[in-house]
Design a protein around this motif. Structure first.
Motif, PDB file in Angstrom:
ATOM      1  N   LEU A  26       1.224  -1.563  -0.006  1.00 51.64           N
ATOM      2  CA  LEU A  26       0.185  -0.064  -0.073  1.00 51.64           C
ATOM      3  C   LEU A  26       0.974   1.144   0.091  1.00 51.64           C
ATOM      4  N   ALA A 251      -9.803   3.672  -1.885  1.00 53.16           N
ATOM      5  CA  ALA A 251     -10.178   1.896  -1.139  1.00 53.16           C
ATOM      6  C   ALA A 251     -11.365   1.741  -1.355  1.00 53.16           C
ATOM      7  N   GLY A 274      -9.817  -7.805 -11.029  1.00 60.00           N
ATOM      8  CA  GLY A 274      -8.662  -6.625 -10.078  1.00 60.00           C
ATOM      9  C   GLY A 274      -7.712  -8.010  -9.847  1.00 60.00           C
ATOM     10  N   HIS A 293      -5.695  -5.444  -4.917  1.00 57.14           N
ATOM     11  CA  HIS A 293      -6.961  -4.387  -5.734  1.00 57.14           C
ATOM     12  C   HIS A 293      -7.525  -3.958  -6.830  1.00 57.14           C
ATOM     13  N   HIS A 296      -5.410   1.168  -9.069  1.00 54.46           N
ATOM     14  CA  HIS A 296      -4.822   1.436  -7.809  1.00 54.46           C
ATOM     15  C   HIS A 296      -6.276   2.032  -6.400  1.00 54.46           C
ATOM     16  N   CYS A 297      -6.999   0.974  -6.646  1.00 55.41           N
ATOM     17  CA  CYS A 297      -7.822   1.263  -5.542  1.00 55.41           C
ATOM     18  C   CYS A 297      -7.499   0.770  -4.675  1.00 55.41           C
ATOM     19  N   ALA A 298      -7.510   0.280  -3.090  1.00 50.54           N
ATOM     20  CA  ALA A 298      -7.206  -1.022  -2.806  1.00 50.54           C
ATOM     21  C   ALA A 298      -8.662  -1.587  -2.376  1.00 50.54           C
TER      22      ALA A 298
END
Length: 413
Positions: A26, A251, A274, A293, A296-298
């Motif tokens: 992260l 996120a 993802g 992920h 780019h989103c956790a």
């Protein structure tokens, strides 16, 4: 020898290993912004704060009493009372030998004075002050820069602004402050059986408590929540919701659908749109926890059982969100206590049981369970003020044995 947990099949990731791996994957998504101090509560400082002035900026009294010169102690014949110094209304003349000034807490020390005698140790007759108990030179005086000196580092970047930090920033006269923008977190629950509070339940339905609880924890952390509601157990709808969330948020947090049931599609969809960092941990509660992920989103997939969702949020998602937000996160302090009652446990998974800790007569800590420890028994978590950290290979805990715990009472959890 204690038997192993029936859910402890090989291949489960140990808790500390999984947590370290997750944090390593992260990166902060920080963007600085200037806001007013009145809006700053729960934000994260984006820049170090240096003191623009000395705190305090002038010598002042720490007591209600009388300001005088130490050279005049002892004063058997008394000191002449020549005026008063109140907070915001200083005595503007210099006191001479044999003189004193009535002074209140926080008021500026008059010129020439260097000591304060508390009023309980003085007696006044006809504007003459007699000292019953002589103070030491310099007593009860707060000196300039005693707290902070001009140019001194007050707070580093990454500090969360709580009420205490806010008070210090206010004392520096700061009207605006540089902070990181709040994280945006998309939140959703999956499950055909879920209904929002207030709706009528059909046979087999339950109320969606996880999303409400997680949203409350996110709000307490100052996070902007994009609540996507309840999504049916339909891979098409779940896929659509995931992609929508990844486009708007830093996120995603989901609840449910990460186990191995026929209608558990979260892992399948995450793998499709993802990437999965890990899935299934050697912890209890919370084995079916997913991290990954979408672009780019956790992504954090919480278990569907309510205790599992809350505990994994606290243990794993909270430090992850801190890293995303640029926060200097301090892990909870762990303490040692004595079990006051047995705790049932099988080797195989690290177990975070819910307990009530208390101070014993000898000053040590003792802890007992708050009730049934099932992952669906949220009332036991609601009554708890601590989480026990029972080691992965440990079996049953008998009364009198030492245990490790962390306090949760008063936190967002």
């Amino acid at each position: 020898m204690a038997s192993h947990d029936s859910c402890s099949q090989p291949g489960l990731r140990p808790y500390h290993e999984a947590k370290a791996d997750m944090l390593a994957h992260l990166a902060a998504v920080i963007e600085p912004d200037i806001i007013s101090l009145e809006q700053a509560l729960n934000h994260i400082l984006a820049e170090p704060v240096l003191s623009p002035l000395d705190v305090p900026s002038f010598a002042n009294s720490a007591m209600d009493g009388y300001a005088l010169r130490a050279a005049d102690i002892p004063a058997d014949s008394g000191l002449k009372l020549v005026g008063s110094s109140l907070a915001g209304h200083p005595y503007n003349n210099r006191i001479a030998a044999g003189e004193c000034v009535r002074i209140m807490t926080g008021a500026a020390l008059p010129l020439g004075a260097d000591t304060v005698v508390m009023q309980e140790n003085c007696q006044t007759e006809h504007n003459v002050v007699y000292i019953k108990e002589a103070p030491r030179a310099g007593q009860h005086v707060r000196h300039p820069a005693e707290d902070l000196a001009q140019g001194e580092l007050v707070f580093e970047a990454g500090i969360r602004i709580n009420a205490r930090v806010l008070s210090v920033l206010s004392s520096l006269g700061l009207e605006q402050i540089s902070v990181y923008r709040p994280l945006k977190v998309a939140l959703l629950s999956t499950g055909d059986e879920l209904k929002a509070p207030g709706e009528l339940l059909s046979p087999g339905d339950i109320y969606d408590s996880n999303r409400i609880g997680v949203r409350a924890m996110l709000t307490r952390l100052g996070i902007e929540v994009l609540d996507l509601g309840i999504i049916a157990d339909d891979p098409v709808q779940i896929r659509r919701a995931f992609l929508k969330a990844a486009d708007k948020a830093d996120a995603i947090i989901t609840s449910g659908g990460v186990s191995v049931g026929d209608a558990d599609y979260t892992k399948q969809v995450l793998d499709d749109v993802g990437e999965i960092g890990f899935w299934k941990l050697a912890i209890k509660p919370g084995k079916p926890f997913a991290f990954g992920h979408i672009g780019h989103c956790a992504f954090f997939g919480l278990p569907g059982n309510p205790v599992s969702a809350a505990v994994t949020f606290h243990l794993l998602v909270r430090p992850a969100l801190a890293k995303l937000a640029g926060e200097q996160y301090q892990p909870p302090l762990t303490l040692q206590a004595k079990a006051l009652a047995p705790f049932k446990k099988s080797p195989g998974r690290m177990d975070f049981q819910r307990g009530l800790v208390q101070v014993l007569d000898d000053g040590t800590l003792g802890v007992r369970p708050t009730g049934a420890q099932g992952s669906a028994v949220y009332s036991a978590l609601a009554q708890a003020n601590c989480l026990l950290h029972l080691e992965q290979d440990r079996g049953n805990v008998e009364a009198g044995e030492p245990v490790t715990l962390e306090l949760i009472d008063g936190h967002y959890l």
